[in-house]
Design a protein around this motif. Structure first.
Motif, PDB file in Angstrom:
ATOM      1  N   LYS A 115       0.853  -1.198   0.000  1.00 50.08           N
ATOM      2  CA  LYS A 115       0.000   0.000   0.000  1.00 50.08           C
ATOM      3  C   LYS A 115       0.884   1.242   0.000  1.00 50.08           C
ATOM      4  CE  LYS A 115      -2.409  -1.770   3.526  1.00 50.08           C
ATOM      5  NZ  LYS A 115      -2.471  -3.227   3.321  1.00 50.08           N
ATOM      6  N   GLY A 116       0.533   2.197  -0.835  1.00 53.31           N
ATOM      7  CA  GLY A 116       1.318   3.425  -0.954  1.00 53.31           C
ATOM      8  C   GLY A 116       2.281   3.421  -2.118  1.00 53.31           C
ATOM      9  N   ASP A 117       2.586   2.248  -2.684  1.00 59.13           N
ATOM     10  CA  ASP A 117       3.471   2.188  -3.851  1.00 59.13           C
ATOM     11  C   ASP A 117       2.804   2.854  -5.048  1.00 59.13           C
ATOM     12  OD1 ASP A 117       5.222   0.729  -2.320  1.00 59.13           O
ATOM     13  OD2 ASP A 117       5.012  -1.146  -3.435  1.00 59.13           O
ATOM     14  N   ILE A 118       3.615   3.513  -5.873  1.00 58.69           N
ATOM     15  CA  ILE A 118       3.123   4.041  -7.154  1.00 58.69           C
ATOM     16  C   ILE A 118       3.486   3.018  -8.222  1.00 58.69           C
ATOM     17  CG2 ILE A 118       3.325   5.906  -8.828  1.00 58.69           C
ATOM     18  CD1 ILE A 118       3.761   7.824  -6.543  1.00 58.69           C
ATOM     19  N   VAL A 119       2.461   2.537  -8.914  1.00 62.38           N
ATOM     20  CA  VAL A 119       2.587   1.319  -9.717  1.00 62.38           C
ATOM     21  C   VAL A 119       2.169   1.582 -11.167  1.00 62.38           C
ATOM     22  CG1 VAL A 119       1.855  -1.102  -9.909  1.00 62.38           C
ATOM     23  CG2 VAL A 119       2.020  -0.018  -7.652  1.00 62.38           C
ATOM     24  N   ALA A 170      -1.671  11.028   0.217  1.00 59.32           N
ATOM     25  CA  ALA A 170      -0.394  11.424  -0.376  1.00 59.32           C
ATOM     26  C   ALA A 170      -0.055  12.857   0.013  1.00 59.32           C
ATOM     27  CB  ALA A 170      -0.475  11.295  -1.893  1.00 59.32           C
ATOM     28  N   GLU A 171       1.218  13.106   0.213  1.00 59.87           N
ATOM     29  CA  GLU A 171       1.673  14.427   0.662  1.00 59.87           C
ATOM     30  C   GLU A 171       1.186  15.537  -0.258  1.00 59.87           C
ATOM     31  OE1 GLU A 171       5.917  16.801   1.410  1.00 59.87           O
ATOM     32  OE2 GLU A 171       5.910  14.659   0.926  1.00 59.87           O
ATOM     33  N   LYS A 172       1.170  15.263  -1.568  1.00 61.19           N
ATOM     34  CA  LYS A 172       0.770  16.290  -2.527  1.00 61.19           C
ATOM     35  C   LYS A 172      -0.538  15.943  -3.227  1.00 61.19           C
ATOM     36  CE  LYS A 172       5.423  18.052  -3.265  1.00 61.19           C
ATOM     37  NZ  LYS A 172       6.472  18.397  -4.257  1.00 61.19           N
ATOM     38  N   ALA A 213      -3.375  20.346  -1.804  1.00 60.71           N
ATOM     39  CA  ALA A 213      -3.541  20.489  -0.350  1.00 60.71           C
ATOM     40  C   ALA A 213      -2.498  21.426   0.242  1.00 60.71           C
ATOM     41  CB  ALA A 213      -3.460  19.113   0.311  1.00 60.71           C
ATOM     42  N   SER A 214      -1.294  21.412  -0.331  1.00 57.07           N
ATOM     43  CA  SER A 214      -0.204  22.224   0.225  1.00 57.07           C
ATOM     44  C   SER A 214      -0.437  23.727   0.041  1.00 57.07           C
ATOM     45  CB  SER A 214       1.126  21.823  -0.429  1.00 57.07           C
ATOM     46  OG  SER A 214       1.042  21.955  -1.843  1.00 57.07           O
ATOM     47  N   HIS A 215      -1.305  24.114  -0.891  1.00 54.88           N
ATOM     48  CA  HIS A 215      -1.547  25.536  -1.149  1.00 54.88           C
ATOM     49  C   HIS A 215      -2.960  25.972  -0.763  1.00 54.88           C
ATOM     50  CE1 HIS A 215       2.292  25.987  -3.061  1.00 54.88           C
ATOM     51  NE2 HIS A 215       2.018  25.107  -4.005  1.00 54.88           N
ATOM     52  N   LEU A 216      -3.732  25.058  -0.181  1.00 57.42           N
ATOM     53  CA  LEU A 216      -5.122  25.370   0.132  1.00 57.42           C
ATOM     54  C   LEU A 216      -5.239  26.521   1.136  1.00 57.42           C
ATOM     55  CD1 LEU A 216      -8.115  24.711  -0.188  1.00 57.42           C
ATOM     56  CD2 LEU A 216      -7.848  22.957   1.592  1.00 57.42           C
ATOM     57  N   ASP A 319      -3.692  10.229  -7.244  1.00 55.39           N
ATOM     58  CA  ASP A 319      -3.575  11.204  -6.156  1.00 55.39           C
ATOM     59  C   ASP A 319      -4.419  12.447  -6.423  1.00 55.39           C
ATOM     60  OD1 ASP A 319      -1.873   9.486  -4.912  1.00 55.39           O
ATOM     61  OD2 ASP A 319      -0.049  10.660  -5.224  1.00 55.39           O
ATOM     62  N   ASN A 320      -4.749  12.696  -7.684  1.00 51.69           N
ATOM     63  CA  ASN A 320      -5.627  13.808  -8.055  1.00 51.69           C
ATOM     64  C   ASN A 320      -7.052  13.248  -8.115  1.00 51.69           C
ATOM     65  OD1 ASN A 320      -6.744  16.165  -8.986  1.00 51.69           O
ATOM     66  ND2 ASN A 320      -5.517  16.271 -10.856  1.00 51.69           N
ATOM     67  N   ARG A 321      -7.691  13.140  -6.948  1.00 53.27           N
ATOM     68  CA  ARG A 321      -8.861  12.288  -6.762  1.00 53.27           C
ATOM     69  C   ARG A 321     -10.040  12.587  -7.670  1.00 53.27           C
ATOM     70  NH1 ARG A 321      -8.053   9.437  -1.966  1.00 53.27           N
ATOM     71  NH2 ARG A 321      -5.972   8.570  -2.294  1.00 53.27           N
ATOM     72  N   HIS A 322     -10.259  13.834  -8.029  1.00 49.10           N
ATOM     73  CA  HIS A 322     -11.408  14.159  -8.870  1.00 49.10           C
ATOM     74  C   HIS A 322     -11.025  14.329 -10.333  1.00 49.10           C
ATOM     75  CE1 HIS A 322     -14.446  15.533  -5.549  1.00 49.10           C
ATOM     76  NE2 HIS A 322     -14.178  14.251  -5.519  1.00 49.10           N
ATOM     77  N   ASN A 323      -9.838  13.909 -10.673  1.00 50.45           N
ATOM     78  CA  ASN A 323      -9.413  13.969 -12.082  1.00 50.45           C
ATOM     79  C   ASN A 323      -8.657  12.688 -12.425  1.00 50.45           C
ATOM     80  OD1 ASN A 323      -9.052  14.992 -14.653  1.00 50.45           O
ATOM     81  ND2 ASN A 323      -7.203  16.126 -14.119  1.00 50.45           N
ATOM     82  N   SER A 324      -9.213  11.553 -11.979  1.00 59.56           N
ATOM     83  CA  SER A 324      -8.530  10.276 -12.176  1.00 59.56           C
ATOM     84  C   SER A 324      -9.531   9.170 -12.489  1.00 59.56           C
ATOM     85  CB  SER A 324      -7.733   9.906 -10.916  1.00 59.56           C
ATOM     86  OG  SER A 324      -7.171   8.611 -11.048  1.00 59.56           O
ATOM     87  N   MET A 325      -9.337   8.515 -13.634  1.00 62.52           N
ATOM     88  CA  MET A 325     -10.079   7.296 -13.954  1.00 62.52           C
ATOM     89  C   MET A 325      -9.282   6.143 -13.356  1.00 62.52           C
ATOM     90  SD  MET A 325     -12.822   8.094 -15.684  1.00 62.52           S
ATOM     91  CE  MET A 325     -13.276   6.608 -16.553  1.00 62.52           C
ATOM     92  N   ASP A 326      -9.827   5.484 -12.349  1.00 68.76           N
ATOM     93  CA  ASP A 326      -9.043   4.482 -11.631  1.00 68.76           C
ATOM     94  C   ASP A 326      -9.936   3.335 -11.167  1.00 68.76           C
ATOM     95  OD1 ASP A 326     -10.341   5.612  -9.364  1.00 68.76           O
ATOM     96  OD2 ASP A 326      -8.710   7.057  -9.100  1.00 68.76           O
TER      97      ASP A 326
END
Length: 369
Positions: A115-119, A170-172, A213-216, A319-326
């Protein structure tokens, strides 16, 4: 003793020098074979074409992906051009021949998928018969693993929970917000500097924006910002585009589950509900013939009341939750679709910038996490 062959030319004992053309040909063949082996067994280079992983990965990033981390997957279609896309779209020409199809096999790896790996993996949606594509020539995607085999995944108001515990974001990571302003025009440079994307505008003062999130907090602090509210699809609202595409499960991209990820050796009882959730895996990924006859479920022509999975399955999300087909749209990812682990960004190009600023120097040789 040196063997002599009939009709061979006499020599003075020294080997004839190879022609320059022969030397270049041998070098070219060696380079092609070596690069094909490295690309197939050790690592490959991939480019990020879309924003589904923003701001962890950016459009225009070029990555090295390790195939030895999880073990190199052997080709399903051994006869293909490893240096081209599976189909040259302009001419609809295949760069592979699927007359030979091999079973799934993976060499031992240095680690297991966590979990957490980018694959990087092949797109599971293309397992549908309409695509008619072998696994290893399906479209390559890159996402972050959120759940591993046997995990129970739930999404509550866009927060992922695994086995009842909130998963670290994710941090970003970034998602979308409804933004209400005082109606004055916002300087476009602010959007550029903060990495904000406007995805909709309903009137002069109301926008939908994807905000890192870092600039919110910084963005909320501007005097002309009246209100910033997360955009969340409410629980109980059914979205037909979301897996498993059935009103029996009224799920959406922000409120989903619970769903248990299939695990090799895990046995489930078969009924109307489990067939909605797991039929795709049983039929398309594990290659069984499934039929529903009244209240009976037939697998490969035999009545069945349970099923034991042959493979492990994973849940992948951008990580871009509302712009990702996953996975929220096409479900879990079978282990035979996994290609490798993203390790490092070796180059990054910003196509929107001018020539002098196209290269994002701060992303060169940057580890991915």
């Amino acid at each position: 003793m040196k063997l002599k062959f009939p009709f061979s030319k006499k020599t003075d004992g020294s080997k004839p020098e190879k022609s320059k053309k022969r030397e270049w040909l041998n070098a070219l063949i060696f380079a092609l074979v070596a690069s094909a082996l490295i690309r197939g067994l050790i690592f490959s280079a991939y480019a990020i074409p879309s924003g589904s992983m923003e701001g962890t990965l950016l459009t225009g990033d070029y990555l090295f992906v390790s195939k030895i981390s999880y073990g190199a997957r052997m080709p399903f279609t051994p006869i293909q051009n490893p240096f081209l896309e599976s189909t040259i779209t302009k001419y609809q020409v295949k760069t592979y021949w699927d007359g030979i199809k091999l079973p799934y096999f993976r060499l031992p790896g240095f680690s297991t998928l966590q979990k957490g790996d980018i694959v990087v993996f092949n797109k599971p949606e293309e397992a549908d018969p309409s695509y008619d594509k072998p696994v290893d020539v399906r479209t390559n995607l890159i996402k972050r693993c959120q759940a591993t085999p046997g995990d129970v995944l739930t999404i509550v108001n866009s927060q992922v929970f695994i086995n009842g515990k909130a998963a670290p974001n994710a941090e970003k990571a970034q998602t979308s917000y409804e933004v209400i302003t005082d109606g004055n025009t916002i300087n476009p440079e602010i959007f550029h500097d903060l990495g904000i994307e406007i995805v909709g505008q309903s009137d002069l003062s109301t926008y939908t924006m994807i905000i890192p999130a870092s600039h919110l907090a910084e963005f909320k602090g501007y005097s002309y910002i009246r209100k910033v509210t997360p955009v969340i699809d409410p629980a109980g609202h059914y979205d037909a585009e979301i897996f498993p595409h059935s009103e029996k499960f009224k799920w959406n991209m922000d409120n989903f589950g619970p769903l248990t990820l299939p695990k090799r050796g895990m046995t489930i009882f078969l009924n109307d509900s489990t067939m909605v959730l797991y039929r795709r895996a049983i039929e398309l990924y594990e290659h069984n013939q499934v039929e529903m006859k009244g209240t009976d479920i037939l697998i490969n022509g035999k009545r069945a009341d349970h099923y034991t999975f042959k493979m492990n399955y994973y849940w992948m999300m951008g990580d871009n939750r509302h712009n990702s087909m996953d996975s929220r749209f096409w479900g879990y990812v079978p282990e035979d679709h996994v290609i490798g682990k993203a390790m490092i960004t070796w180059l990054s190009i910003d196509s929107a910038e001018n020539l002098l600023n196209k290269v994002r120097w701060n992303r060169i040789l940057k580890p991915i996490r």
